[in-house]
Design an enzyme around this catalytic site. Structure first.
Site, short mmCIF file in Angstrom:
data_model
loop_
_atom_site.label_atom_id
_atom_site.label_comp_id
_atom_site.label_asym_id
_atom_site.label_seq_id
_atom_site.Cartn_x
_atom_site.Cartn_y
_atom_site.Cartn_z
N SER A 143 0.85 -1.19 0.00
CA SER A 143 0.00 0.00 0.00
C SER A 143 0.88 1.24 0.00
O SER A 143 1.68 1.42 -0.92
CB SER A 143 -0.95 -0.03 1.21
OG SER A 143 -1.85 1.05 1.17
N THR A 144 0.80 2.07 1.04
CA THR A 144 1.54 3.32 1.08
C THR A 144 3.05 3.09 0.92
O THR A 144 3.63 2.33 1.67
CB THR A 144 1.29 4.05 2.40
OG1 THR A 144 -0.11 4.08 2.65
CG2 THR A 144 1.84 5.47 2.36
N HIS A 186 -2.71 -1.01 -3.25
CA HIS A 186 -3.86 -0.15 -3.00
C HIS A 186 -3.73 1.12 -3.84
O HIS A 186 -2.80 1.90 -3.66
CB HIS A 186 -3.94 0.23 -1.52
CG HIS A 186 -4.23 -0.92 -0.62
ND1 HIS A 186 -3.93 -0.92 0.71
CD2 HIS A 186 -4.83 -2.12 -0.86
CE1 HIS A 186 -4.31 -2.06 1.27
NE2 HIS A 186 -4.86 -2.80 0.32
N MET A 230 0.00 1.12 5.17
CA MET A 230 -0.73 1.44 6.37
C MET A 230 -1.84 0.42 6.60
O MET A 230 -2.44 -0.09 5.65
CB MET A 230 -1.33 2.84 6.24
CG MET A 230 -2.14 3.33 7.44
SD MET A 230 -2.71 5.03 7.20
CE MET A 230 -3.79 4.84 5.77
N ASP A 249 -4.44 -4.79 6.09
CA ASP A 249 -4.89 -5.61 4.96
C ASP A 249 -3.77 -6.55 4.53
O ASP A 249 -2.63 -6.12 4.32
CB ASP A 249 -5.30 -4.71 3.79
CG ASP A 249 -5.93 -5.49 2.65
OD1 ASP A 249 -6.56 -6.52 2.92
OD2 ASP A 249 -5.78 -5.07 1.49
#
Length: 362
Positions: free
Chosen positions: A183-184, A209, A302, A305
């Site tokens: 993600s991030t 993401h 973050m 997930d």
């Protein structure tokens, strides 16, 4: 007392500046210290009061957001959130911004802007708080290597319906598969990993993401700089050596088996862990369809997930790897997977390409 997160808004739309300022200002942990209609005005204000986080538009008069972002990263690296339109042009430009050091994207439509931003207020506030804690050292150190020749639902509420579509024909296969969730900070991390893989690397499936429309531009960028083929996944695409499939934004992706072959299924289903695509959805399907013939990798991001899905993979006999805290922009998703006992190895980002290559040769 805990100091507030100082935010600077840079956008040529007065409406965006007004709405974002009001939304962020409602949170007790955030203070909007200034706003500007373009980077020139912004830099004048920043010289006297430097922000902790910058929310930046990409298309502005006098100086575009990418040029400004690069200047910031050269002068004084600061977490930057890109505020971009949901268009093909906006997506391509945002990919340049992420590659240049931005940590996240906040999307905005061309119409209905105020209602859209207010509906997504929680996500915008969370993005600012995440950005304030981001570790920018990995982004600064990541270079592309030479090529080698939203409602929150729990996973168990959504997966039964998804599981029903998975194949029950489990023919014996030795084909290996690599599943990556991030993600991030993941766009830079994935570029650092995939650009170091050869054309003979095992087939890879990826959930990053990212908003709808952005994943195609992301996959295209990776495809241009990598030796292996990188595609935004389409329903039915085969998972084969030398190919990496990126889940499309706004839809889930899972792996299925047909005989001894793997392919992906792209699905419309509710968000899982506030995300669509969800890493948990991908990892859980890999656990069921590939089991011990798979390698799971969870990287910077973050939230949590992917942690439960990685535990499923681990329990099914897969090898599992987490990126370490030092090289993560946000050590959230890997940390949660480690806490669940789902991870075999914790390694720095630079070790991951070699582990993928060696896994494919086992």
């Amino acid at each position: 007392m805990k100091s507030k997160i100082k935010v600077m808004l840079v956008d040529d739309s007065a409406v965006v500046r007004q709405v974002l300022s009001a939304l962020l200002g409602k949170d007790n942990d955030i203070e909007v210290i200034a706003s500007a209609s373009d980077p020139i005005f912004a830099m004048d204000k920043m010289n006297s009061n430097w922000p902790d986080v910058i929310v930046l538009d990409v298309e502005m008069p006098r100086m575009d957001g990418i040029t400004f972002l690069k200047q910031i990263m050269a002068i004084r690296p600061t977490p930057v959130i890109i505020c971009s339109t949901l268009t093909e042009k906006g997506a391509a430009t945002s990919m340049q911004a992420l590659a240049s050091g931005a940590v996240a994207i906040v999307t905005k439509p061309k119409a209905g802007l105020k209602n859209f931003l207010e509906a997504d207020a929680g996500d915008i506030v969370q993005a600012v708080k995440m950005a304030a804690t981001a570790n920018l050292r990995p982004i600064r150190n990541m270079g592309v290597a030479p090529l080698v020749p939203t409602a929150k639902l729990k996973i168990d509420e959504v997966m039964p319906a998804l599981d029903a579509s998975l194949t029950s024909a489990m023919a014996v296969t030795t084909d290996k598969l690599v599943a990556i969730g991030t993600s991030t900070g993941g766009t830079q991390a994935l570029e650092a990993v995939l650009s170091r893989l050869s054309k003979t690397a095992p087939g890879i499936v990826i959930v990053q993401h990212m908003p709808e429309k952005f994943t195609e531009a992301f996959a295209d960028r990776l495809n241009r700089i990598c030796a292996l083929e990188v595609l935004e996944a389409k329903n039915g695409d085969r998972v084969i050596p030398g190919r990496a499939l990126v889940a499309p934004g706004g839809r889930h992706m899972q792996v299925k088996r047909s005989g001894a072959q793997y392919h992906v299924e792209i699905l419309d289903a509710p968000p899982v862990n506030r995300h669509r695509p969800s890493v948990d959805v991908l990892f859980r399907s890999v656990a069921k369809c590939a089991g011990r013939n798979s390698l799971g990798i969870i990287m910077t991001g973050m939230g949590d997930d992917g942690a439960l899905g990685m535990r499923d993979m681990h329990d099914a006999g897969a090898e599992t790897i987490a990126q370490d805290e030092r090289t993560c922009v946000v050590y959230g998703m890997p940390k949660e997977a480690v806490k669940l006992g789902a991870v075999d190895k914790i390694v720095p980002l630079e070790a991951i390409p070699g582990l993928i290559e060696s896994y494919g040769k086992k």
